[in-house]
Design a protein around this motif. Sequence first.
Motif, PDB file in Angstrom:
ATOM      1  N   GLY A 186       0.813  -1.206   0.000  1.00 63.41           N
ATOM      2  CA  GLY A 186       0.000   0.000   0.000  1.00 63.41           C
ATOM      3  C   GLY A 186       0.845   1.254   0.000  1.00 63.41           C
ATOM      4  O   GLY A 186       1.988   1.268   0.463  1.00 63.41           O
TER       5      GLY A 186
ATOM      6  N   LEU B 250       2.096   5.155   0.847  1.00 62.29           N
ATOM      7  CA  LEU B 250       2.285   5.927   2.076  1.00 62.29           C
ATOM      8  C   LEU B 250       1.354   7.134   2.042  1.00 62.29           C
ATOM      9  O   LEU B 250       1.262   7.846   1.034  1.00 62.29           O
ATOM     10  N   SER B 251       0.689   7.374   3.140  1.00 62.63           N
ATOM     11  CA  SER B 251      -0.198   8.535   3.215  1.00 62.63           C
ATOM     12  C   SER B 251       0.633   9.819   3.213  1.00 62.63           C
ATOM     13  O   SER B 251       1.840   9.804   3.447  1.00 62.63           O
ATOM     14  N   THR B 252      -0.044  10.918   2.958  1.00 61.43           N
ATOM     15  CA  THR B 252       0.636  12.207   2.989  1.00 61.43           C
ATOM     16  C   THR B 252       1.256  12.465   4.356  1.00 61.43           C
ATOM     17  O   THR B 252       2.381  12.990   4.460  1.00 61.43           O
ATOM     18  N   THR B 253       0.559  12.064   5.403  1.00 65.54           N
ATOM     19  CA  THR B 253       1.083  12.256   6.760  1.00 65.54           C
ATOM     20  C   THR B 253       2.357  11.463   6.979  1.00 65.54           C
ATOM     21  O   THR B 253       3.340  11.980   7.529  1.00 65.54           O
ATOM     22  N   VAL B 254       2.351  10.194   6.542  1.00 63.51           N
ATOM     23  CA  VAL B 254       3.537   9.352   6.728  1.00 63.51           C
ATOM     24  C   VAL B 254       4.709   9.898   5.904  1.00 63.51           C
ATOM     25  O   VAL B 254       5.851   9.941   6.382  1.00 63.51           O
ATOM     26  N   ARG B 255       4.436  10.321   4.678  1.00 66.11           N
ATOM     27  CA  ARG B 255       5.516  10.899   3.866  1.00 66.11           C
ATOM     28  C   ARG B 255       6.116  12.116   4.560  1.00 66.11           C
ATOM     29  O   ARG B 255       7.340  12.288   4.583  1.00 66.11           O
TER      30      ARG B 255
ATOM     31  N   GLU C 236       6.406   9.196  -4.443  1.00 63.65           N
ATOM     32  CA  GLU C 236       6.308   7.899  -3.789  1.00 63.65           C
ATOM     33  C   GLU C 236       5.310   7.095  -4.582  1.00 63.65           C
ATOM     34  O   GLU C 236       4.208   7.562  -4.884  1.00 63.65           O
TER      35      GLU C 236
ATOM     36  N   ARG D 294       7.600  -0.410  -3.014  1.00 65.36           N
ATOM     37  CA  ARG D 294       7.388   1.022  -3.184  1.00 65.36           C
ATOM     38  C   ARG D 294       8.707   1.704  -3.504  1.00 65.36           C
ATOM     39  O   ARG D 294       9.790   1.173  -3.215  1.00 65.36           O
TER      40      ARG D 294
END
Length: 881
Positions: free
Chosen positions: A611, A613-618, A695, A703
């Motif tokens: 899956g 990466l969310s914007t927050t995780v990035r 990403e 990924r």
Amino acid sequence: MRTADIRSRFLDFFAERGHTVVPSAPLPTPDPTLLFVNAGMVPFKPYFTGEAAPLWERATSVQKCVRTLDIEEVGKTTRHGSFFQMNGNFSFGDYFKEEAIAYAWELSTASQANGGYGLDPDRIWVTVHHSDSESRAIWRKTAGLPDERIVARGDEDNFWSMGVPGPCGPCSELYYDRGPALGREGGPAVDEDRYMEFWNLVFMQYERGDGPGKSGYPILGELPRRNIDTGMGLERMATLLQGKDNLYEIDETRPVLDHAAALAGVRYGADAQSDVRLRVVADHVRTALMLLGDGTAPGNEGRGYVLRRILRRAVRSMRQLGYQDPALRELLPVARDCMAPSYPEITEAFPRITDQAYGEEDTFRATLKQGTTVLDTAITKVKAEGGRSLPGAQAFLLHDTYGFPIDLTLEMAAEQGVEVDREGFTALMNAQRERARADARVRKSGGAVDTTALRSVLDANGPTDWLAWETLTTESRVLAVLGAEGAVPVARTGEIVTVVLDRSPFYAESGGQDSDAGVLSGASVEAEVLDVQRPLPGLVAHQVRITAGELATGDAVHAAVDPEWRLGARQAHSGTHVLHAALREVLGPTALQAGSYNRPGYLRLDFPWRGGLSTTVRSEVEEAANRALRRDLPVGVQWMTLPEAKELGALALFDETYGEKVRVVEIGGAWSRELCGGTHVEHASQIGTVALTSEGSVGAGMRRLEAAVGVEGFAYLARERDLVARIAEQLGAPRAELPEKIAGLLDRLKAADRENARLKQQVTTARAAELAGNAVDATGVQVVVTTAEGGAEEARALATAVRDRLPVATPGAVGVGTAAGVVVVALNKAAREAGLNAAALVKQLLGGRGGGSPELAQGGGLAADRLADTLAELPRLVGSR
């Protein structure tokens, strides 16, 4: 005796006799001719060919190996396995035939209580090369073997070489008689199933010249140092000592096979076809486990493609056995428990392994649905154009892009009356493989120069004095100027050649870092350095363009690395380490680097993850990386042994080969500690900035992060700022309100799409209701026949919609056809209870073509002018049930 015990007993035996125990090399190999290590001697190949000085006089190892050329034979025979382990003992100019034969005989026949394997000496046969009277005499003397159990054989069986000029020599193989129940008497020349080979002793004593195949080449003379290379098949020895018929039934594979049989509700040994599929599953699940453990990730090229194929063959075999649920979640833990006694690191890496494997299975299951749609569309087009064969290019697209197995394409196409251009598909597959091989050869050779010419330079002059870690300039002498055909007397302005120097300050591409740029200058020449590679261990080759003057062997030149280029490369490589550490800080230890590339201003890093990466995780990853830069973490380098590095917790990349001493690069001590041969900054702040630019996915379960670093990183952020400013101006909104403004626009677009879909569904529903209301009675069965626009998918949708609107208590049948020649038949539950079968009806309508379930089936290949008449047959068929 457990396989793990057979393994440890082998290593202990040779360690007690002065051999250095060498750990198994990772399965991925840097050898340009191989994807994976496929023989026990592969990691020692540079020592046998003379490309590198041996680190030991005698060594022993149990090497993990993968061979996939005969993958289609896996499960069909007792001898083919894609993963296997090769026990070996090696001598580099130390002992020779007499000791090698004595060691093999002692370990094979000594009692288990005395550290041996306890094989019956009266059941061991050996083969020797017909010219090797010396080995025959040693076998008589050492083992007391009679002449009838010492079989002479020719070059094809008992003379070894690597297939190219280099070391070669006779070999002697050990076989064990498994008894008359398994074949004919007469020794290995008569029956190699009854007489199983378990050990091969290779006596490297000659140098061969150029020539074809396994025989017919000239022997140039004796080697200056005679070597020993032996290989004992661990799985074969386990088969013998555990009293099994084949390698699929030993302790490292049988539990997987048994669990697969239990899941599928079949019994091993009851059906030949099911047995083959169970053996495929047992072999492939173990192979996938070991490949994933050594860092290979599923992909569409090279090693990743092999792993993807193995995983999907295992899943497909389980589906063919009747098990439709996700299988790897059930089988991989069993394989882990089987292999952990020999490879405890598998347990530690298991979360990473399963993350990739389970993601690949989930993707493949979705692929089966997606590929079916693509295949249906392609078949519809073929029929509409009057054809009867699916082009090889279409089959290759399904296989290469969608991961759709060719055997599934063949099966499903046949159901619709269409053949597949198998020859065209095979030609495209072969072309792809050749492109991959050619690409690997070019990457590893540093250009188009034959490595034979480069090896001659290395043999004559020794290794390059490589000073990239110490300086940006050297005063050097040209040892060779090479073109595509070999040495050239002089290179002139405009020409591109490969140059070998006695010493070089240029970093050669490796470990993900691009090669240096710079110049060579001399009394009569100026040359631009385009690329730098290490095509052979110890040799640095420079690809250069002559920009002025002439260059010849023996010239003195000033070699200078572009300092700005090197600074950018150091920033990018250290930035890669920082990003890797930040990624693991945020996501955890399973986010382990699986590949990287960096050049001045740019880096990319691949890692296994399911899956996006969310914007927050990035943002968290980017912040963790730049926090390290702000803290100005120190960068340090240490040299140590590989075991010391592992004890320290240094991360090792799986596709790198490491020597006796390894280089450990630390950024902030334990925060980032990796084995690395690249160039780096001295403090983290010198990187400048790490700005994530993208990403995304690069394959199932894999990924890729990309980032700009240094000056390029600041420039990227400036461009992003300007872009936001332009968007804010166009939308007439302050920057802080842009997310809400854009979200509102998207919501309105989605609402419009939903409304369009709703209206389309209303039309379909209204037509289905109208058709159901006009059903005709055929001897108690309500029948509807009609046509649909589009292809098979539209026909199936309309057929099921009409069927669901027929009275539930009355048998109902619906037939829908398309202009492309597809016919779909759908039955309700009452029709099934009345004895009707949709698949049988489709075959009757289409003359034997088609297939599906009893409730819903389809077929194709119908000419457009026969559609109406064919559909009109449905009421008669259901009425005459």
